[in-house]
Design an enzyme around this catalytic site. Sequence first.
Site, PDB file in Angstrom:
ATOM      1  N   GLY A  12     -42.113  27.205  66.615  1.00  0.00           N
ATOM      2  CA  GLY A  12     -42.620  28.522  66.636  1.00  0.00           C
ATOM      3  C   GLY A  12     -41.496  29.178  67.215  1.00  0.00           C
ATOM      4  O   GLY A  12     -41.822  30.708  67.405  1.00  0.00           O
ATOM      5  N   ASN A  14     -38.739  30.460  65.592  1.00  0.00           N
ATOM      6  CA  ASN A  14     -38.050  31.852  65.077  1.00  0.00           C
ATOM      7  C   ASN A  14     -39.847  32.417  65.023  1.00  0.00           C
ATOM      8  O   ASN A  14     -39.763  34.044  64.617  1.00  0.00           O
ATOM      9  CB  ASN A  14     -38.270  31.618  63.764  1.00  0.00           C
ATOM     10  N   ASN A 108     -37.740  33.212  53.458  1.00  0.00           N
ATOM     11  CA  ASN A 108     -37.635  31.829  54.601  1.00  0.00           C
ATOM     12  C   ASN A 108     -36.457  32.347  55.500  1.00  0.00           C
ATOM     13  O   ASN A 108     -35.346  32.871  55.080  1.00  0.00           O
ATOM     14  CB  ASN A 108     -38.101  30.780  52.867  1.00  0.00           C
ATOM     15  N   HIS A 110     -33.581  29.789  56.518  1.00  0.00           N
ATOM     16  CA  HIS A 110     -32.438  28.239  55.849  1.00  0.00           C
ATOM     17  C   HIS A 110     -32.206  28.632  57.198  1.00  0.00           C
ATOM     18  O   HIS A 110     -30.125  29.107  57.246  1.00  0.00           O
ATOM     19  CB  HIS A 110     -32.577  28.240  54.877  1.00  0.00           C
ATOM     20  N   ASP A 147     -38.623  31.888  45.738  1.00  0.00           N
ATOM     21  CA  ASP A 147     -39.119  32.052  43.868  1.00  0.00           C
ATOM     22  C   ASP A 147     -39.274  30.678  43.769  1.00  0.00           C
ATOM     23  O   ASP A 147     -39.314  30.115  44.909  1.00  0.00           O
ATOM     24  CB  ASP A 147     -37.906  31.904  43.434  1.00  0.00           C
ATOM     25  N   ASP A 151     -34.896  26.777  48.467  1.00  0.00           N
ATOM     26  CA  ASP A 151     -33.719  28.299  48.615  1.00  0.00           C
ATOM     27  C   ASP A 151     -32.685  28.451  47.744  1.00  0.00           C
ATOM     28  O   ASP A 151     -31.328  29.053  48.125  1.00  0.00           O
ATOM     29  CB  ASP A 151     -33.017  27.101  49.262  1.00  0.00           C
TER      30      ASP A 151
HETATM   31  C1  GRF Z   1     -35.645  26.409  61.803  1.00  0.00           C
HETATM   32  O1  GRF Z   1     -34.311  24.786  62.343  1.00  0.00           O
HETATM   33  C2  GRF Z   1     -35.861  26.846  60.759  1.00  0.00           C
HETATM   34  O2  GRF Z   1     -33.839  27.180  60.178  1.00  0.00           O
HETATM   35  C3  GRF Z   1     -36.253  26.567  59.522  1.00  0.00           C
HETATM   36  O3  GRF Z   1     -36.793  25.685  60.838  1.00  0.00           O
HETATM   37  C4  GRF Z   1     -36.623  25.239  61.656  1.00  0.00           C
HETATM   38  C5  GRF Z   1     -38.037  26.206  63.184  1.00  0.00           C
HETATM   39  O4  GRF Z   1     -38.053  25.605  63.661  1.00  0.00           O
HETATM   40  N1  GRF Z   1     -36.391  26.351  58.224  1.00  0.00           N
HETATM   41  P1  GRF Z   1     -39.396  27.306  64.702  1.00  0.00           P
HETATM   42  O5  GRF Z   1     -40.742  26.030  64.158  1.00  0.00           O
HETATM   43  O6  GRF Z   1     -38.760  28.561  65.067  1.00  0.00           O
HETATM   44  O7  GRF Z   1     -38.534  26.903  65.911  1.00  0.00           O
END
Ligand code: GRF
Length: 212
Positions: A12, A14, A108, A110, A147, A151
């Site tokens: 988590g 992000n 999303n 990526h 979509d 990706d």
């Molecule tokens: C990130 O590298 C993101 O790009 C990918 O999954 C990872 C998530 O990491 N989709 P976190 O759980 O947010 O630390």
Amino acid sequence: MLNVAVLVSGGGTNLQAIIDAIADHTIQDARICLVLSNNRGVYALERARKAKLPSRVVSPADFPDREKFNEALLAAVKESGADLVVLAGFLCVIPEKMVRAYENRILNIHPSLIPAFCGKGYYGLKVHEAALARGVRISGATVHFVDSGTDTGPIILQKAVEVLPEDTPKSLQLRIMEQAEWKILPQAIDLIAQGRVAVEGRSVRILQQAGA
Ligand code: GRF
């Protein structure tokens, strides 16, 4: 106020970047209405608890089949009143019905510059292993709408990150998170909250002002 449901599966970081960006007003006019995880016991849920955010676990293990899990996932997101769904390291495939119900309202992140190193099989460290194996000098991250493909949705923001000669998949993953993901994901949410993201066919136009 834009209600944002954040879907997670792991650490988590992000999610944390979004929480911090709302707290310091980098993201304005948005709040997190739900943190949903498909896994119990992940640190993302602890982050939600610390930030006093509503959280829920919807795990495939609790349902007799995928269909029932998909229904529960969509129901949980709908019940939260989400206007926008953010996949922040969410490792389940988003059901077709949900993609349709939230067309151009699911984001999303990526960890590569799409269309490089994306699509089926490119997730987590595999993305960075592939980038290093190909010898690219630049990688980065992409925020896109979801979509029905993998990706393939309209790209909102991308940020490039240098690949260093001594990089391992892990060091590259971390640098891309720090320099790109944790910046462009909150930025994209803010742009959407400000009404500055217009989808035109397969591409996105960033407006100078809402509706302009
Ligand atoms: C990130 O590298 C993101 O790009 C990918 O999954 C990872 C998530 O990491 N989709 P976190 O759980 O947010 O630390």
